[in-house]
Design a protein around this motif. Structure first.
Motif, PDB file in Angstrom:
ATOM      1  N   GLU A 196      13.044 -18.925   9.612  1.00 46.75           N
ATOM      2  CA  GLU A 196      13.713 -19.002  10.918  1.00 46.75           C
ATOM      3  C   GLU A 196      14.914 -19.943  10.937  1.00 46.75           C
ATOM      4  N   ASN A 197      14.978 -20.890   9.982  1.00 47.79           N
ATOM      5  CA  ASN A 197      16.038 -21.897  10.002  1.00 47.79           C
ATOM      6  C   ASN A 197      16.971 -21.904   8.798  1.00 47.79           C
ATOM      7  N   VAL A 198      16.519 -21.355   7.679  1.00 44.61           N
ATOM      8  CA  VAL A 198      17.237 -21.486   6.413  1.00 44.61           C
ATOM      9  C   VAL A 198      17.335 -20.136   5.727  1.00 44.61           C
ATOM     10  N   MET A 199      18.433 -19.941   5.000  1.00 50.63           N
ATOM     11  CA  MET A 199      18.621 -18.729   4.217  1.00 50.63           C
ATOM     12  C   MET A 199      19.203 -19.127   2.862  1.00 50.63           C
ATOM     13  N   ALA A 200      18.797 -18.410   1.822  1.00 57.62           N
ATOM     14  CA  ALA A 200      19.376 -18.596   0.487  1.00 57.62           C
ATOM     15  C   ALA A 200      19.814 -17.230  -0.015  1.00 57.62           C
ATOM     16  N   PHE A 201      21.005 -17.193  -0.599  1.00 61.59           N
ATOM     17  CA  PHE A 201      21.536 -15.925  -1.108  1.00 61.59           C
ATOM     18  C   PHE A 201      22.426 -16.202  -2.311  1.00 61.59           C
ATOM     19  N   PRO A 213      29.817 -16.379  -8.903  1.00 57.71           N
ATOM     20  CA  PRO A 213      28.958 -17.375  -9.555  1.00 57.71           C
ATOM     21  C   PRO A 213      29.683 -18.215 -10.601  1.00 57.71           C
ATOM     22  N   GLN A 214      29.363 -19.505 -10.599  1.00 58.46           N
ATOM     23  CA  GLN A 214      29.939 -20.457 -11.541  1.00 58.46           C
ATOM     24  C   GLN A 214      28.930 -20.878 -12.604  1.00 58.46           C
ATOM     25  N   ALA A 215      27.755 -20.286 -12.589  1.00 57.65           N
ATOM     26  CA  ALA A 215      26.697 -20.553 -13.562  1.00 57.65           C
ATOM     27  C   ALA A 215      25.781 -19.333 -13.557  1.00 57.65           C
ATOM     28  N   PRO A 216      24.938 -19.194 -14.575  1.00 57.33           N
ATOM     29  CA  PRO A 216      24.007 -18.059 -14.576  1.00 57.33           C
ATOM     30  C   PRO A 216      23.162 -17.961 -13.305  1.00 57.33           C
ATOM     31  N   VAL A 217      22.779 -19.094 -12.760  1.00 56.78           N
ATOM     32  CA  VAL A 217      22.128 -19.141 -11.449  1.00 56.78           C
ATOM     33  C   VAL A 217      23.096 -19.855 -10.511  1.00 56.78           C
ATOM     34  N   HIS A 218      23.498 -19.174  -9.455  1.00 55.69           N
ATOM     35  CA  HIS A 218      24.370 -19.788  -8.446  1.00 55.69           C
ATOM     36  C   HIS A 218      23.960 -19.212  -7.097  1.00 55.69           C
ATOM     37  N   THR A 219      23.141 -19.978  -6.411  1.00 59.22           N
ATOM     38  CA  THR A 219      22.586 -19.580  -5.125  1.00 59.22           C
ATOM     39  C   THR A 219      23.103 -20.529  -4.054  1.00 59.22           C
ATOM     40  N   LEU A 220      23.408 -19.993  -2.887  1.00 52.66           N
ATOM     41  CA  LEU A 220      23.811 -20.806  -1.753  1.00 52.66           C
ATOM     42  C   LEU A 220      22.628 -20.944  -0.801  1.00 52.66           C
ATOM     43  N   VAL A 221      22.395 -22.153  -0.340  1.00 52.91           N
ATOM     44  CA  VAL A 221      21.319 -22.428   0.616  1.00 52.91           C
ATOM     45  C   VAL A 221      21.985 -22.949   1.880  1.00 52.91           C
ATOM     46  N   ILE A 222      21.765 -22.246   2.995  1.00 53.27           N
ATOM     47  CA  ILE A 222      22.458 -22.581   4.249  1.00 53.27           C
ATOM     48  C   ILE A 222      21.462 -22.752   5.390  1.00 53.27           C
ATOM     49  N   PRO A 223      21.827 -23.573   6.370  1.00 54.17           N
ATOM     50  CA  PRO A 223      21.072 -23.537   7.622  1.00 54.17           C
ATOM     51  C   PRO A 223      21.575 -22.358   8.442  1.00 54.17           C
ATOM     52  N   LYS A 224      20.724 -21.751   9.205  1.00 54.75           N
ATOM     53  CA  LYS A 224      21.189 -20.689  10.102  1.00 54.75           C
ATOM     54  C   LYS A 224      21.988 -21.270  11.264  1.00 54.75           C
ATOM     55  N   LYS A 225      21.696 -22.500  11.618  1.00 54.49           N
ATOM     56  CA  LYS A 225      22.461 -23.197  12.646  1.00 54.49           C
ATOM     57  C   LYS A 225      23.836 -23.533  12.083  1.00 54.49           C
ATOM     58  N   HIS A 226      24.864 -23.272  12.843  1.00 49.33           N
ATOM     59  CA  HIS A 226      26.213 -23.594  12.386  1.00 49.33           C
ATOM     60  C   HIS A 226      26.462 -25.098  12.491  1.00 49.33           C
ATOM     61  N   ILE A 227      26.757 -25.700  11.342  1.00 54.43           N
ATOM     62  CA  ILE A 227      27.228 -27.085  11.255  1.00 54.43           C
ATOM     63  C   ILE A 227      28.424 -27.015  10.322  1.00 54.43           C
ATOM     64  N   SER A 228      29.587 -27.382  10.770  1.00 54.02           N
ATOM     65  CA  SER A 228      30.815 -27.160  10.001  1.00 54.02           C
ATOM     66  C   SER A 228      30.885 -27.941   8.697  1.00 54.02           C
TER      67      SER A 228
END
Length: 114
Positions: free
Chosen positions: A23-28, A33-48
């Motif tokens: 409900e609060n976090v997403m990873a995609f 990609p800058q490495a073999p594993v490159h995942t972004l982890v974000i809050p769903k709430k917008h914080i600039s």
């Protein structure tokens, strides 16, 4: 934020290869990609930027790090090591103004990062 790319991903308006969501976090997966594993982890709430984090965001920010660790274990890079990066403002390389962690791994990382 209407024009924020990560808000659009979080609401399903823009497609991403999602590997975790609650409900609060997403990873995609990062599309550049800058490495073999490159995942972004974000809050769903917008914080600039990290400069915009408020005290009542503390649990949310903790969740970002917890989820990053969980994804690192699932991707098989936790024991070998991984890097978490958060860029703030232009000179640091922030291009999307929605806080996020870059989870990088799967290869040896150098220091200083550049």
């Amino acid at each position: 934020m209407r024009d924020c790319l990560f808000c659009k991903i979080a609401t399903g308006k823009v497609h991403a290869k999602i590997i975790y969501e609650d409900e609060n976090v997403m990873a995609f997966e990062d599309i550049n990609p800058q490495a073999p594993v490159h995942t972004l982890v974000i809050p769903k709430k917008h914080i600039s930027t990290t400069l915009d984090i408020k005290e009542d965001d503390s649990a949310l920010i903790g969740s970002l790090f917890r989820i990053a660790g969980q994804v690192a274990r699932e991707k098989g890079i936790a024991e070998r090591g991984f890097r978490l990066v958060s860029n703030t403002n232009p000179e640091a390389g922030q291009t999307v103004y929605h806080i996020h962690l870059h989870l990088l791994g799967g290869r040896h990382m150098h220091w200083p990062p550049g």
